[in-house]
Scaffold this motif. Structure first.
Motif, PDB file in Angstrom:
ATOM      1  N   GLU A   1     -33.690-131.212  31.304  1.00  0.00           N
ATOM      2  CA  GLU A   1     -34.979-130.886  31.909  1.00  0.00           C
ATOM      3  C   GLU A   1     -35.192-129.372  31.965  1.00  0.00           C
ATOM      4  O   GLU A   1     -36.299-128.884  31.715  1.00  0.00           O
ATOM      5  N   GLN A   2     -34.134-128.616  32.263  1.00  0.00           N
ATOM      6  CA  GLN A   2     -34.247-127.171  32.268  1.00  0.00           C
ATOM      7  C   GLN A   2     -34.553-126.650  30.878  1.00  0.00           C
ATOM      8  O   GLN A   2     -35.352-125.733  30.693  1.00  0.00           O
ATOM      9  N   GLU A   3     -33.924-127.260  29.864  1.00  0.00           N
ATOM     10  CA  GLU A   3     -34.169-126.865  28.477  1.00  0.00           C
ATOM     11  C   GLU A   3     -35.631-127.149  28.107  1.00  0.00           C
ATOM     12  O   GLU A   3     -36.262-126.371  27.409  1.00  0.00           O
ATOM     13  N   LEU A   4     -36.151-128.280  28.593  1.00  0.00           N
ATOM     14  CA  LEU A   4     -37.548-128.625  28.309  1.00  0.00           C
ATOM     15  C   LEU A   4     -38.524-127.669  28.973  1.00  0.00           C
ATOM     16  O   LEU A   4     -39.544-127.297  28.395  1.00  0.00           O
ATOM     17  N   MET A   5     -38.240-127.277  30.191  1.00  0.00           N
ATOM     18  CA  MET A   5     -39.169-126.455  30.956  1.00  0.00           C
ATOM     19  C   MET A   5     -39.084-124.974  30.591  1.00  0.00           C
ATOM     20  O   MET A   5     -39.959-124.199  30.943  1.00  0.00           O
ATOM     21  N   ALA A   6     -38.021-124.579  29.884  1.00  0.00           N
ATOM     22  CA  ALA A   6     -37.904-123.179  29.460  1.00  0.00           C
ATOM     23  C   ALA A   6     -38.935-122.899  28.371  1.00  0.00           C
ATOM     24  O   ALA A   6     -39.146-123.704  27.477  1.00  0.00           O
ATOM     25  N   ILE A   7     -39.558-121.778  28.480  1.00  0.00           N
ATOM     26  CA  ILE A   7     -40.621-121.454  27.504  1.00  0.00           C
ATOM     27  C   ILE A   7     -40.082-120.526  26.440  1.00  0.00           C
ATOM     28  O   ILE A   7     -39.344-119.624  26.671  1.00  0.00           O
TER      29      ILE A   7
ATOM     30  N   VAL B   1     -24.054-137.742  34.820  1.00  0.00           N
ATOM     31  CA  VAL B   1     -25.372-138.137  34.296  1.00  0.00           C
ATOM     32  C   VAL B   1     -26.440-137.204  34.859  1.00  0.00           C
ATOM     33  O   VAL B   1     -27.301-136.712  34.118  1.00  0.00           O
ATOM     34  N   ASP B   2     -26.378-136.944  36.169  1.00  0.00           N
ATOM     35  CA  ASP B   2     -27.359-136.051  36.794  1.00  0.00           C
ATOM     36  C   ASP B   2     -27.316-134.656  36.182  1.00  0.00           C
ATOM     37  O   ASP B   2     -28.357-134.041  35.955  1.00  0.00           O
ATOM     38  N   GLU B   3     -26.101-134.162  35.896  1.00  0.00           N
ATOM     39  CA  GLU B   3     -25.965-132.830  35.296  1.00  0.00           C
ATOM     40  C   GLU B   3     -26.548-132.790  33.887  1.00  0.00           C
ATOM     41  O   GLU B   3     -27.218-131.825  33.510  1.00  0.00           O
ATOM     42  N   VAL B   4     -26.311-133.841  33.099  1.00  0.00           N
ATOM     43  CA  VAL B   4     -26.844-133.906  31.737  1.00  0.00           C
ATOM     44  C   VAL B   4     -28.377-133.920  31.777  1.00  0.00           C
ATOM     45  O   VAL B   4     -29.038-133.185  31.038  1.00  0.00           O
ATOM     46  N   VAL B   5     -28.937-134.741  32.670  1.00  0.00           N
ATOM     47  CA  VAL B   5     -30.392-134.843  32.790  1.00  0.00           C
ATOM     48  C   VAL B   5     -30.981-133.513  33.260  1.00  0.00           C
ATOM     49  O   VAL B   5     -31.992-133.034  32.725  1.00  0.00           O
ATOM     50  N   LYS B   6     -30.344-132.900  34.252  1.00  0.00           N
ATOM     51  CA  LYS B   6     -30.840-131.630  34.784  1.00  0.00           C
ATOM     52  C   LYS B   6     -30.831-130.550  33.704  1.00  0.00           C
ATOM     53  O   LYS B   6     -31.795-129.785  33.566  1.00  0.00           O
ATOM     54  N   ALA B   7     -29.760-130.497  32.918  1.00  0.00           N
ATOM     55  CA  ALA B   7     -29.663-129.503  31.844  1.00  0.00           C
ATOM     56  C   ALA B   7     -30.773-129.711  30.813  1.00  0.00           C
ATOM     57  O   ALA B   7     -31.395-128.745  30.346  1.00  0.00           O
TER      58      ALA B   7
ATOM     59  N   HIS C   1     -39.558-138.811  30.618  1.00  0.00           N
ATOM     60  CA  HIS C   1     -38.804-139.642  29.677  1.00  0.00           C
ATOM     61  C   HIS C   1     -37.298-139.390  29.839  1.00  0.00           C
ATOM     62  O   HIS C   1     -36.505-140.331  29.876  1.00  0.00           O
ATOM     63  N   VAL C   2     -36.930-138.114  29.947  1.00  0.00           N
ATOM     64  CA  VAL C   2     -35.517-137.746  30.123  1.00  0.00           C
ATOM     65  C   VAL C   2     -34.991-138.333  31.426  1.00  0.00           C
ATOM     66  O   VAL C   2     -33.875-138.880  31.473  1.00  0.00           O
TER      67      VAL C   2
ATOM     68  N   ASP D   1     -28.808-139.733  22.954  1.00  0.00           N
ATOM     69  CA  ASP D   1     -30.229-140.078  23.023  1.00  0.00           C
ATOM     70  C   ASP D   1     -31.080-138.868  23.380  1.00  0.00           C
ATOM     71  O   ASP D   1     -32.193-138.706  22.870  1.00  0.00           O
ATOM     72  N   LEU D   2     -30.576-138.003  24.254  1.00  0.00           N
ATOM     73  CA  LEU D   2     -31.360-136.846  24.682  1.00  0.00           C
ATOM     74  C   LEU D   2     -31.443-135.767  23.612  1.00  0.00           C
ATOM     75  O   LEU D   2     -32.350-134.943  23.638  1.00  0.00           O
ATOM     76  N   VAL D   3     -30.514-135.772  22.659  1.00  0.00           N
ATOM     77  CA  VAL D   3     -30.585-134.801  21.563  1.00  0.00           C
ATOM     78  C   VAL D   3     -31.856-135.031  20.756  1.00  0.00           C
ATOM     79  O   VAL D   3     -32.457-134.094  20.244  1.00  0.00           O
TER      80      VAL D   3
END
Length: 185
Positions: A179-185, A171-177, A116-117, A23-25
């Protein structure tokens, strides 16, 4: 019997985590990925086909996807399917090649996607906890039917809790990864 319950719970929890990853992909980051268009269906001679079966999809650079339909007459239907999808992208066509340019995400949109993530992660945790509840219920049924001892039941519930804790950590690790991907510019 107890090992089967634990293995079943572990398998089902792993499937929940895989479903979360899947789903996160689909959540669009600023980076181009062929997985963004996996869910798009194209009308191909009267039947809906996945985009990957009627065209080749490639990442040409960090923010551009190129889609090349196998047949020339499929360019129009592919464009229509992309416009009708919930991606919010406009296809640019040059001959038989369709380009999708992914705009950079604004800070506000990044935060919205991050929420959302996080929500998807919470849903996965609820699914994992429901699996734990089902497994513990099965153990209690065995105890009630006097097929196992109270010590066995207690040990099994402790093991199920360890499996659950591990799954929630994943689950926490997947979400954290993500979120980091989203926040990276």
């Amino acid at each position: 019997m107890l090992n089967e319950i634990k293995k079943d719970a572990q398998t089902r929890m792993a499937k929940s985590i895989d479903a979360l990853r899947h789903d996160l992909v689909k959540v669009r980051t600023g980076r181009a990925s062929t997985a963004l268009v996996d869910s798009i269906k194209v009308n191909y001679y009267g039947s809906d086909m996945p985009l990957s079966q009627v065209a080749s999809v490639a990442v040409s650079d960090a923010r551009t996807l190129t889609i090349t339909p196998w047949e020339k007459q499929m360019v129009g239907p592919v464009e229509k399917a992309i416009l009708a999808s919930d991606l919010g992208l406009t296809p640019n066509t040059a001959g038989t090649v369709i380009r999708l340019n992914l705009p950079a995400l604004t800070e506000e949109r990044r935060k919205e996607l991050s929420k959302h993530v996080h929500g998807e992660g919470e849903n996965a945790k609820v699914a994992v906890r429901n699996i734990r509840r089902d497994a513990n219920h099965q153990v209690k049924e065995l105890l009630k039917d006097k097929q196992i001892t109270e010590d066995d039941a207690s040990r099994c519930e402790t093991d199920i809790q360890k499996i659950t804790d591990s799954a929630i950590k994943d689950v926490d690790e997947v979400v954290k990864a993500k979120e980091q991907e989203l926040m990276a510019i």
